[in-house]
Design an enzyme around this catalytic site. Structure first.
Site, PDB file in Angstrom:
ATOM      1  NE  ARG A 122      -2.867  -1.997   3.244  1.00  0.00           N
ATOM      2  CZ  ARG A 122      -3.580  -2.143   4.068  1.00  0.00           C
ATOM      3  NH1 ARG A 122      -4.649  -1.668   4.092  1.00  0.00           N
ATOM      4  NH2 ARG A 122      -3.142  -2.996   5.232  1.00  0.00           N
ATOM      5  CB  SER A 162      -2.810  -7.337  10.916  1.00  0.00           C
ATOM      6  OG  SER A 162      -2.568  -8.118  10.118  1.00  0.00           O
ATOM      7  CB  CYS A 218       1.358  -0.640  16.535  1.00  0.00           C
ATOM      8  SG  CYS A 218       3.210  -0.030  16.955  1.00  0.00           S
TER       9      CYS A 218
HETATM   10  P1  NAD Z   1      -0.954  -6.210   7.622  1.00  0.00           P
HETATM   11  O1  NAD Z   1      -0.803  -7.441   8.344  1.00  0.00           O
HETATM   12  O2  NAD Z   1      -2.255  -6.178   6.716  1.00  0.00           O
HETATM   13  O3  NAD Z   1       0.113  -6.146   6.429  1.00  0.00           O
HETATM   14  C1  NAD Z   1       1.571  -6.535   7.054  1.00  0.00           C
HETATM   15  C2  NAD Z   1       2.154  -7.054   5.773  1.00  0.00           C
HETATM   16  O4  NAD Z   1       1.756  -8.331   5.718  1.00  0.00           O
HETATM   17  C3  NAD Z   1       2.242  -6.421   4.633  1.00  0.00           C
HETATM   18  O5  NAD Z   1       3.350  -6.510   3.980  1.00  0.00           O
HETATM   19  C4  NAD Z   1       1.117  -7.198   3.788  1.00  0.00           C
HETATM   20  O6  NAD Z   1       1.533  -7.370   2.343  1.00  0.00           O
HETATM   21  C5  NAD Z   1       1.361  -8.553   4.379  1.00  0.00           C
HETATM   22  N1  NAD Z   1       0.131  -9.275   4.409  1.00  0.00           N
HETATM   23  C6  NAD Z   1      -1.290  -8.745   4.566  1.00  0.00           C
HETATM   24  N2  NAD Z   1      -2.248  -9.616   4.418  1.00  0.00           N
HETATM   25  C7  NAD Z   1      -1.410 -10.944   4.372  1.00  0.00           C
HETATM   26  C8  NAD Z   1      -2.101 -12.337   4.529  1.00  0.00           C
HETATM   27  N3  NAD Z   1      -3.315 -12.682   4.401  1.00  0.00           N
HETATM   28  N4  NAD Z   1      -1.016 -13.095   4.141  1.00  0.00           N
HETATM   29  C9  NAD Z   1       0.156 -12.787   4.219  1.00  0.00           C
HETATM   30  N5  NAD Z   1       0.883 -11.768   4.204  1.00  0.00           N
HETATM   31  C10 NAD Z   1      -0.173 -10.683   4.198  1.00  0.00           C
HETATM   32  O7  NAD Z   1      -0.957  -4.852   8.458  1.00  0.00           O
HETATM   33  P2  NAD Z   1      -1.131  -3.370   8.131  1.00  0.00           P
HETATM   34  O8  NAD Z   1      -2.635  -3.214   7.912  1.00  0.00           O
HETATM   35  O9  NAD Z   1      -0.273  -3.217   7.015  1.00  0.00           O
HETATM   36  O10 NAD Z   1      -0.485  -2.771   9.217  1.00  0.00           O
HETATM   37  C11 NAD Z   1      -1.285  -2.550  10.600  1.00  0.00           C
HETATM   38  C12 NAD Z   1      -1.185  -3.268  11.680  1.00  0.00           C
HETATM   39  O11 NAD Z   1       0.184  -3.369  12.134  1.00  0.00           O
HETATM   40  C13 NAD Z   1      -1.786  -2.960  12.926  1.00  0.00           C
HETATM   41  O12 NAD Z   1      -2.475  -4.175  13.548  1.00  0.00           O
HETATM   42  C14 NAD Z   1      -0.941  -2.366  13.797  1.00  0.00           C
HETATM   43  O13 NAD Z   1      -1.045  -2.704  14.975  1.00  0.00           O
HETATM   44  C15 NAD Z   1       0.427  -3.232  13.281  1.00  0.00           C
HETATM   45  N6  NAD Z   1       1.785  -2.623  13.690  1.00  0.00           N
HETATM   46  C16 NAD Z   1       2.226  -3.275  14.774  1.00  0.00           C
HETATM   47  C17 NAD Z   1       3.323  -2.725  14.924  1.00  0.00           C
HETATM   48  C18 NAD Z   1       4.257  -2.999  16.370  1.00  0.00           C
HETATM   49  O14 NAD Z   1       5.453  -2.952  16.462  1.00  0.00           O
HETATM   50  N7  NAD Z   1       3.524  -4.004  17.177  1.00  0.00           N
HETATM   51  C19 NAD Z   1       3.900  -1.668  14.603  1.00  0.00           C
HETATM   52  C20 NAD Z   1       3.280  -1.043  13.338  1.00  0.00           C
HETATM   53  C21 NAD Z   1       2.049  -1.601  13.137  1.00  0.00           C
END
Ligand code: NAD
Length: 521
Positions: free
Chosen positions: A200, A249, A304
């Site tokens: 994204r 996530s 987060c």
């Molecule tokens: P996301 O999990 O949708 O995406 C993260 C990555 O996973 C991306 O590169 C995406 O391409 C990949 N992805 C997405 N769906 C997938 C699937 N079904 N199978 C395999 N890979 C997949 O997360 P997001 O929406 O980009 O980010 C927001 C989330 O990240 C929130 O839950 C937030 O709390 C978390 N976050 C956590 C921290 C931390 O340090 N704890 C920091 C930043 C964000």
């Protein structure tokens, strides 16, 4: 001239209106030092969240491209891991300078692709830059241990050696900071890397690759593939990848942790959160209300470490009307517009999800004190905007409490005692961050010691540790053994090699073979 940073048609304009009358540019792959056009058959349109106009098209990398990226990283590992530590440190010094120089440029791209305000995007770059700065102290951090004379003429010493090819999978919400949590630490330790940025908003990663190359990091040491589910599963399964760093996530993080671990890899997985701020009646009211508003609504709540849940103890609840009033004064607008406090959410789907969760709370009996769902933003009728939203009478069994909302929504909960607040927070499955607002040191100390959350702020709403420490989210917010950056980062990206050596003073030879387990004497 720079290949990526120098392309104004892709990254330069922020009006959101002047974009792409003719053709939409594509985001390139970065393999073995070259920005390459993908041969993908599937492409993902990336929209400016303030306008929903297409900014760029991101490829779903083909299997051959992903194999080429890992192959380049594997090939580069031999030579890179044998470079001197001072050479790697020098690259990081140069990268530090370049990222600082290009901070604004990268921030503008983040605003375009991700939506956050320019000052907030500059903070995104800065918090990552601090990891680059810390990685320059690798000459102290990667030290091993020694113990002389563990037996006669025998010494033991250990090295911290790199793992090989590592992978980084990053989320949309910090497009510069989170890749920078990963690749500077991995590379300075002598590893090579394949990054898979969020589909994204991959632009910031591409810019950083160009700067890393300019800083002297050789071809193949850093590579970028794009995509989503298939690219992630490829990383989990590929036997040449030794370690995976993931931030994102819950369900994705758990999937990667399990699939990657099963394939024999080291995995660190930072996941979702539900952070609570506890407000004592003795807190400094002015500072606390401002901090709550900033931490709940900054970055449109898409952090987060945001504070989406405020727990008011006793009389502190009388401050809620004033909190609502302050929240209502925030300016909702496109991130590129000066004076904006709250930018758009990443996608129309994210906006719908937040609206649905707010409604679920209302349907379950919560009270809406401020409703930003119908906000209109002049000049940006198609953006994914939600204005600051404040709910009260929220109960812990409501879906809107249990789910991570990830939007500009503050849920207020009132309880009688600090013990009630601590019980509530410790019962929540997440353990990313929490904060207490108080002027009483003993209260703060008790909270610090009794709370089961990995990152605690005392009068600090978003306690993200600086990189001389590590990002220590805990419980449901983290899977793995070793945290991101700081000492944890060096531990994650290295393994120990321990050498036991025997150098006898004179050429004495053993008269007989030792068949029992050697014991040091
Ligand atoms: P996301 O999990 O949708 O995406 C993260 C990555 O996973 C991306 O590169 C995406 O391409 C990949 N992805 C997405 N769906 C997938 C699937 N079904 N199978 C395999 N890979 C997949 O997360 P997001 O929406 O980009 O980010 C927001 C989330 O990240 C929130 O839950 C937030 O709390 C978390 N976050 C956590 C921290 C931390 O340090 N704890 C920091 C930043 C964000």
């Amino acid at each position: 001239t720079r290949a990526v940073l120098g392309k104004p048609q892709v990254f330069g304009s922020l009006s959101g209106v002047r974009f792409y009358a003719a053709s939409v540019p594509t985001t390139k792959l970065f393999i073995n030092g070259k920005f390459i056009e993908s041969k993908a058959t599937k492409w993902i349109d990336l929209h400016n969240p303030a306008t929903n106009e297409v900014v760029t098209r991101v490829p779903e990398s083909t299997r051959d491209e992903m194999l080429a990226a890992v192959g380049a990283a594997k090939q580069a590992f031999g030579e890179w891991s044998r470079t001197t530590i001072l050479t790697r440190q020098a690259c990081m010094f140069r990268l530090q300078h370049l990222v600082k120089q290009e901070q604004r440029h990268i921030a503008e791209n983040i605003t375009l692709e991700q939506g956050k305000t320019i000052p907030d995007a500059e903070g995104d770059v800065l918090r990552g830059l601090q990891v680059v700065e810390h990685s320059c102290s690798i000459t102290s951090m990667q030290l091993g241990e020694t113990m002389p004379s563990v037996a006669k003429d025998m010494d033991i010493h250990s090295y911290r050696v790199p793992l090989g090819v590592c992978a980084g999978i990053t989320p949309f919400n910090f497009p510069a900071m989170i890749p920078l949590w990963m690749f500077p630490m991995a590379v300075v330790c002598g590893n090579t890397m394949v990054l898979k940025p969020s589909e994204r908003d991959p632009g910031a990663t591409m810019m950083l690759m160009e700067l890393a190359q300019e800083a002297g990091i050789p071809d193949g040491v850093l590579n970028v593939i794009h995509g989503s589910v298939d690219a992630v599963n490829f990383i989990c399964d590929n036997p040449d990848i030794k370690a995976i760093s993931f931030v994102g996530s819950d369900h994705v993080g758990q999937h990667i942790y399990e699939r990657g671990s099963k394939a024999g890899k080291r995995v660190q997985s930072n996941m979702g959160a539900k952070n609570h701020g506890v407000i004592m009646a003795d807190a400094n009211k002015e500072a606390t209300l401002n901090q709550l508003v900033g931490a709940a609504f900054g970055a449109a709540g898409q952090r987060c470490m945001a504070l989406p849940t405020a727990v008011f103890i006793g009389k502190a609840k009388e401050w809620i009307p004033e909190l609502v009033e302050r929240a209502s004064r925030l300016k909702v607008n496109a991130g590129c517009q000066p004076g904006t406090d709250v930018g758009p959410l990443i996608s129309p789907q994210a906006k719908d999800r937040v609206c649905r969760l707010v409604q679920s709370g209302v349907d379950a009996g919560a009270t809406l004190l401020l409703d930003g769902r119908d906000v209109t933003v002049p000049g940006y009728p198609n953006g994914n905007f939600i204005g600051p939203t404040v709910m009260t009478n929220v109960a812990v069994d409501m879906e809107c409490y249990k789910e991570e909302i990830f939007g500009p929504v503050l849920q207020c909960i009132t309880v009688d005692t600090l013990d009630d607040a601590i019980d509530m927070i410790n019962s929540n499955p997440y353990g990313n961050g929490t904060a207490i607002f108080t002027t009483n040191g003993a209260t703060a100390r008790r909270f610090t010691h009794e709370i089961d959350v990995g990152q605690v702020g005392i009068n600090v709403p978003i306690p993200v540790p600086l990189p001389m420490f590590s990002f220590t989210g805990s419980r449901g917010s983290f899977r793995g053994d070793v945290n991101f950056y700081g000492k944890g980062g060096v531990q994650f990206y290295t393994q120990m090699k321990t050498v036991t050596s025997l150098w006898k003073a004179e050429d004495a030879t053993d008269t007989k073979a030792q068949v029992v387990m050697p014991t040091m004497r």
